[in-house]
Write a protein that holds these residues in place. Structure first.
Motif, short mmCIF file in Angstrom:
data_model
loop_
_atom_site.label_atom_id
_atom_site.label_comp_id
_atom_site.label_asym_id
_atom_site.label_seq_id
_atom_site.Cartn_x
_atom_site.Cartn_y
_atom_site.Cartn_z
N ALA A 127 -31.01 -72.32 -38.43
CA ALA A 127 -29.66 -72.78 -38.12
C ALA A 127 -28.77 -71.61 -37.68
O ALA A 127 -27.94 -71.75 -36.77
CB ALA A 127 -29.05 -73.47 -39.33
N LEU A 128 -28.94 -70.44 -38.31
CA LEU A 128 -28.16 -69.28 -37.91
C LEU A 128 -28.52 -68.82 -36.51
O LEU A 128 -27.66 -68.42 -35.73
CB LEU A 128 -28.38 -68.13 -38.90
N LEU A 129 -29.81 -68.84 -36.20
CA LEU A 129 -30.23 -68.46 -34.85
C LEU A 129 -29.70 -69.44 -33.81
O LEU A 129 -29.57 -69.09 -32.64
CB LEU A 129 -31.76 -68.40 -34.78
N ALA A 130 -29.43 -70.66 -34.23
CA ALA A 130 -28.83 -71.63 -33.33
C ALA A 130 -27.36 -71.31 -33.04
O ALA A 130 -26.78 -71.87 -32.10
CB ALA A 130 -28.94 -73.04 -33.93
N GLY A 131 -26.78 -70.41 -33.81
CA GLY A 131 -25.40 -70.01 -33.58
C GLY A 131 -24.50 -70.23 -34.77
O GLY A 131 -24.28 -71.37 -35.17
N ALA A 132 -24.04 -69.14 -35.36
CA ALA A 132 -23.11 -69.22 -36.49
C ALA A 132 -21.69 -69.27 -35.92
O ALA A 132 -21.03 -68.24 -35.79
CB ALA A 132 -23.30 -68.03 -37.42
N ILE A 133 -21.25 -70.47 -35.60
CA ILE A 133 -20.00 -70.63 -34.84
C ILE A 133 -18.82 -70.04 -35.59
O ILE A 133 -18.03 -69.26 -35.02
CB ILE A 133 -19.76 -72.12 -34.52
N LEU A 134 -18.64 -70.39 -36.87
CA LEU A 134 -17.48 -69.93 -37.61
C LEU A 134 -17.49 -68.41 -37.77
O LEU A 134 -16.47 -67.75 -37.57
CB LEU A 134 -17.43 -70.61 -38.98
N LEU B 94 -30.95 -76.54 -26.40
CA LEU B 94 -32.40 -76.37 -26.29
C LEU B 94 -32.85 -75.02 -26.85
O LEU B 94 -33.90 -74.94 -27.50
CB LEU B 94 -32.83 -76.52 -24.83
N VAL B 95 -32.09 -73.96 -26.59
CA VAL B 95 -32.44 -72.66 -27.16
C VAL B 95 -32.39 -72.73 -28.68
O VAL B 95 -33.27 -72.20 -29.38
CB VAL B 95 -31.50 -71.57 -26.62
N PHE C 294 -35.52 -72.14 -31.33
CA PHE C 294 -35.46 -71.23 -32.48
C PHE C 294 -35.82 -71.96 -33.77
O PHE C 294 -36.63 -71.47 -34.58
CB PHE C 294 -34.06 -70.63 -32.60
N ILE C 295 -35.23 -73.11 -33.98
CA ILE C 295 -35.45 -73.84 -35.22
C ILE C 295 -36.90 -74.27 -35.35
O ILE C 295 -37.52 -74.14 -36.41
CB ILE C 295 -34.50 -75.05 -35.30
N VAL C 296 -37.48 -74.78 -34.26
CA VAL C 296 -38.88 -75.22 -34.30
C VAL C 296 -39.81 -74.04 -34.54
O VAL C 296 -40.75 -74.13 -35.35
CB VAL C 296 -39.24 -75.95 -33.00
#
Length: 333
Positions: free
Chosen positions: A268-275, A306-307, A311-313
């Motif tokens: 989830a972090l690799l997907a982007g830590a928005i905050l 998709l990126v 990462f998650i997969v």
């Protein structure tokens, strides 16, 4: 083991294919079927009919949805050409298209964001695993003692406080009041390693504080359960050193559930830590996604999605393989 590995890889490929189908459908098929025109987002609502038709032709928006999806997959694998008469634009693989707002190719934009997100996620993950697991084990071994109570109070605070509060508070104290850490924007590792470290140390600590608190509580609960098992008492009765009992027998079994949770959190972090990226002004995938959402920039949103899914997969595939090493029984499932 080989059969288990092949099965997991096949499942990962199928999952990614389904994700591409669903995301493409949400961002392009659904608007088309509901009467919306993605070309208007690209060229603007004030464009004339000829310009709109040219954009539809170049982007392939006039093609049937299955054909559009096929071209999209082709772009991801081998690249694709966007053609409008003599105007031909080639997009190298993996091609996520062109931004509706800046008309830039999406892939280079994401490639520039990924190092920031990777740096943030990896550094924070190392800290939260080390401190979270260590504190959890210590609390389990000192159950009911002062150190256990203090650790759990801190862990409760870490779980309860949102990142946008602790992040801004940390900057106020350590950057502006105490001047222990320099402020400033992110610096790439390849340009200046010292500046890269200084720009990320506070985001690492702040983000790790949130996750380490959770891991400390989970580790404590798992270790207390594991230390009460019969095989732990048997190991102690055989005269094994306490360090061996805790490290080889107790910790290995107690941490097994955490491996799966780590995969989800890290992915989830690799997907982007928005905050976190917003609080510390880091231009990563999370910030890119937020900007694209605000501007209805569909290709960028699709690319980030998709990126993130990749990462998650991938992380969960690695976790599955690690899980089979820690607990060989899963290979039989």
């Amino acid at each position: 083991m080989l059969t288990y590995l092949i099965r997991r890889i096949v499942n990962a490929v199928i999952t990614l294919l389904v994700v591409t189908m669903v995301t493409f459908g949400i961002f392009f098929a659904v608007p088309t079927l509901t009467g919306s025109d993605p070309a208007l987002l690209y060229i603007g609502k004030t464009a004339d009919a000829a310009s709109l038709e040219g954009i539809r032709t170049k982007l392939g928006l006039n093609d049937p949805i299955p054909v559009q999806y096929g071209k999209f997959l082709q772009g991801l694998v081998v690249g694709r050409d966007y053609t409008n008469g003599t105007d031909v634009t080639h997009c190298d693989a993996p091609c996520f298209g062109y931004s509706f707002k800046t008309e830039q190719e999406v892939t280079p934009m994401l490639m520039a964001d990924i190092p920031v997100t990777l740096s943030l996620a990896i550094g924070a993950a190392v800290l939260w695993v080390i401190f979270g697991v260590s504190i959890g084990v210590l609390s389990a071994l000192r159950r009911g003692a002062a150190v256990d109570r203090i650790a759990m109070v801190i862990a409760l605070a870490g779980v309860s406080l949102p990142i946008y509060f602790t992040g801004q508070l940390a900057q106020l104290v350590f950057v502006y009041k105490l001047n222990w850490l320099p402020g400033g924007d992110y610096k790439p590792l390849t340009e200046d390693p010292a500046a890269w470290f200084n720009s990320l140390i506070l985001p690492w600590i702040t983000l790790a504080f949130l996750f380490a608190a959770t891991y400390a509580r989970l580790t404590r609960a798992n270790m207390l359960e594991t230390l009460g098992e019969d095989y732990i008492r048997t190991a102690r009765a055989k005269g094994l050193r306490e360090r061996t009992v805790i490290g080889k027998h107790g910790l290995r079994s107690g941490l097994t559930p955490l491996v799966t949770i780590f995969g989800l959190d890290f992915g989830a972090l690799l997907a982007g830590a928005i905050l976190t990226e917003q609080v510390f002004n880091l231009r990563g995938l999370g910030a890119e996604a937020l900007t694209a959402i605000r501007g209805n920039d569909l290709p960028v949103i699709l690319g980030v999605t998709l990126v993130a899914a990749i990462f998650i997969v991938l992380i969960n595939l690695i976790v599955d393989l690690l899980y089979s090493v820690i607990d060989p029984r899963v290979r039989l499932g």
